[in-house]
Write a protein that holds these residues in place. Structure first.
Motif, short mmCIF file in Angstrom:
data_model
loop_
_atom_site.label_atom_id
_atom_site.label_comp_id
_atom_site.label_asym_id
_atom_site.label_seq_id
_atom_site.Cartn_x
_atom_site.Cartn_y
_atom_site.Cartn_z
N ASP A 26 0.89 -1.26 0.04
CA ASP A 26 -0.10 0.28 0.08
C ASP A 26 0.93 1.08 -0.05
OD1 ASP A 26 -1.71 2.02 0.38
OD2 ASP A 26 -3.03 1.10 2.17
N ARG A 57 -12.32 -2.60 -0.35
CA ARG A 57 -11.27 -2.18 0.61
C ARG A 57 -11.73 -1.15 1.96
NH1 ARG A 57 -6.18 0.03 -0.99
NH2 ARG A 57 -5.13 -1.38 0.68
N VAL A 104 -9.84 -1.52 5.03
CA VAL A 104 -8.77 -1.04 5.18
C VAL A 104 -8.83 0.45 5.34
CG1 VAL A 104 -6.67 -0.84 3.89
CG2 VAL A 104 -7.87 -3.19 3.82
#
Length: 481
Positions: free
Chosen positions: A373, A395, A398
């Motif tokens: 990332d 995501r 996240v």
């Protein structure tokens, strides 16, 4: 014919060079008629007791002759065309009757019964003119048609008309047979010539036409072009005029999965449609294959539209495709579209910036290539900014965890806009700490845009499209306070 029906008029374009044209009236209406006559080469005479400022200034510059006083029939002596443009019905009638007696064509503004010639609504593109008339019976309808035509014929048509006029003799010599000339014109106008003129590449357009006019043995093979066109987030009404024109001219359309059927229905009916869409976890056509398709069809002489959801240059891989086209020597252009952040936020009633809440906007893709990332979460977690996450449905946990871990308050508002601008749009609103839970409960699916920031709280009060936002009150939260 019923008396109420408008007469069938004979359309005519008049050459007024050196001819005397009289305008009776000195006000704003007369000024508009004088402005329409400008550039025709007519000798303009304006009869009125006084002139409004623009007409007075034109008279002082010698651009027109002022006949002071009230109308007298002798003003029509030597006149080829007269326009009665006063607010006095008696004066207008006197002009019409005097013109009839002298065999002078007279137009009476807003009085079709008195007029012997009418001035149509016009669309002007250089030497190209389109005239619209309702026979005097429905002038507002003629104006409506003109307004619609104004959007369909851009300035490139004027440049095209001028280019063809300059080469008219050569065109006639190259194709002396009328039928062959018509076929050649259809082929020529279907190619990239007008696209070059739209992009102000006039020298290249001239050279292209000259190549077309060369003897058959010298002519270069036809070569097509590619237009990267932004389709917006779904609502076909958000397409730009240029995008609409290109869709009507395309031979081949390579479109993303997210391009709505409403947008595709606006394309040329016989265009070949190829879906090359990608979605998380399923790449239907690799990017390299898309690039190859663009080059292949354009090299075969076709007009290709690469139709992308949103904007081609905002997470749309438009840059990669242009690099491939440039390497292959393919002519291209880019037509921006309304990107999802702007459109989805607007349709959800969320201002991306607000003096009280956010002074900046960040557009972020939550979908990264394989690998670590690389997002700067510390910068993204700063307050008083709006974050718009594209391709983030997979995501959300996240995003939620990283923003909170890097200092964004858990109570920061968010809004998820699913199918933004479309009939089935849904908005889910809540606090950042509840983001993933709410998304799972409401089964939010792609395409969905995530907006994080204080402005997201305004969605409930400012929503105007579709149903009100769904929120925490619609579901018991596992971590509600």
């Amino acid at each position: 014919m019923p008396e109420t029906a408008s007469p069938r008029l004979f359309p005519l374009f008049a050459d007024l060079r050196g001819r005397a044209v009289l305008v009776v009236g000195g006000g704003a209406v007369a000024a508009r008629k004088v402005e329409a006559l400008a550039g025709t080469g007519a000798r303009i005479r304006v009869g009125a007791p006084a002139l409004e400022p623009a007409l007075a200034a034109a008279a002082a510059r010698g651009e027109l002759e002022h006949l002071p006083g009230r109308f007298v029939p002798s003003w029509l002596d030597g006149t080829w065309l007269a326009i009665a443009a006063t607010d006095d019905a008696a004066v207008n009638r006197a002009v019409a009757e005097a013109g009839e007696a002298r065999g002078v064509w007279v137009n009476v503004v807003d009085d079709a019964a008195l007029a012997r010639v009418q001035l149509p609504a016009r669309v002007e593109r250089g030497p190209l003119q389109i005239a619209i008339s309702s026979g005097g019976g429905a002038p507002m309808l003629a104006r409506l048609v003109r307004e619609r035509l104004e959007t369909q014929f851009d300035e490139s048509f004027g440049a095209l008309a001028g280019l063809l006029a300059r080469h008219r003799r050569t065109i006639v010599a190259r194709w002396p047979d009328t039928a062959a000339r018509r076929r050649a014109f259809e082929r020529l106008l279907a190619g990239p010539l007008q696209g070059l003129l739209r992009r102000r590449r006039h020298i290249e357009a001239e050279r292209m036409l000259e190549r077309e006019l060369a003897p058959a043995g010298d002519a270069a093979p036809a070569r097509g072009s590619v237009a990267l066109v932004g389709a917006g987030p779904g609502d076909a009404g958000l397409l730009t005029l240029r995008a609409l024109r290109l869709l009507g001219e395309a031979d081949v359309i390579l479109h993303d999965r997210l391009v709505s059927s409403e947008v595709l229905q606006l394309a040329r009916r016989d265009a070949e449609r190829i879906e090359v869409g990608k979605q998380a976890g399923r790449h239907a056509v690799p990017q390299e294959a898309i690039n190859a398709l663009l080059v292949e069809h354009a090299a075969a002489g076709r007009r290709v539209v690469r139709l992308k959801g949103g904007d081609p240059f905002v997470f749309g891989r438009g840059g990669e495709e242009l690099e491939a086209l440039r390497a292959a020597g393919i002519d291209y252009e880019v037509v921006p579209g309304i990107t999802a952040a702007a459109a989805c936020a607007a349709y959800a009633g969320i201002p991306l910036t607000h003096r009280d809440h956010a002074q900046s906007v960040r557009l972020v893709t939550a979908h990264a290539k394989e690998g670590p990332d690389t997002l700067d979460w510390a910068a993204l977690a700063q307050e008083r900014q709006t974050l718009a996450f594209y391709m983030g449905v997979a995501r959300l946990e996240v995003v939620q965890a990283q923003l909170i871990a890097h200092g964004r308050p858990p109570e920061t508002p968010f809004a998820l806009v699913e199918n933004g601008t479309r009939a089935d749009q849904r908005v889910v609103q809540g606090r950042l700490t509840d983001l993933s839970h709410l998304a799972r409960h409401h089964a939010v699916q792609s395409p969905a845009l995530l907006i994080v920031g204080e402005v997201a709280a305004l969605a409930g009060a400012l929503h105007w499209f579709g149903a009100p936002p769904l929120g925490a009150s619609d579901v018991p939260l596992a971590n509600a306070a």
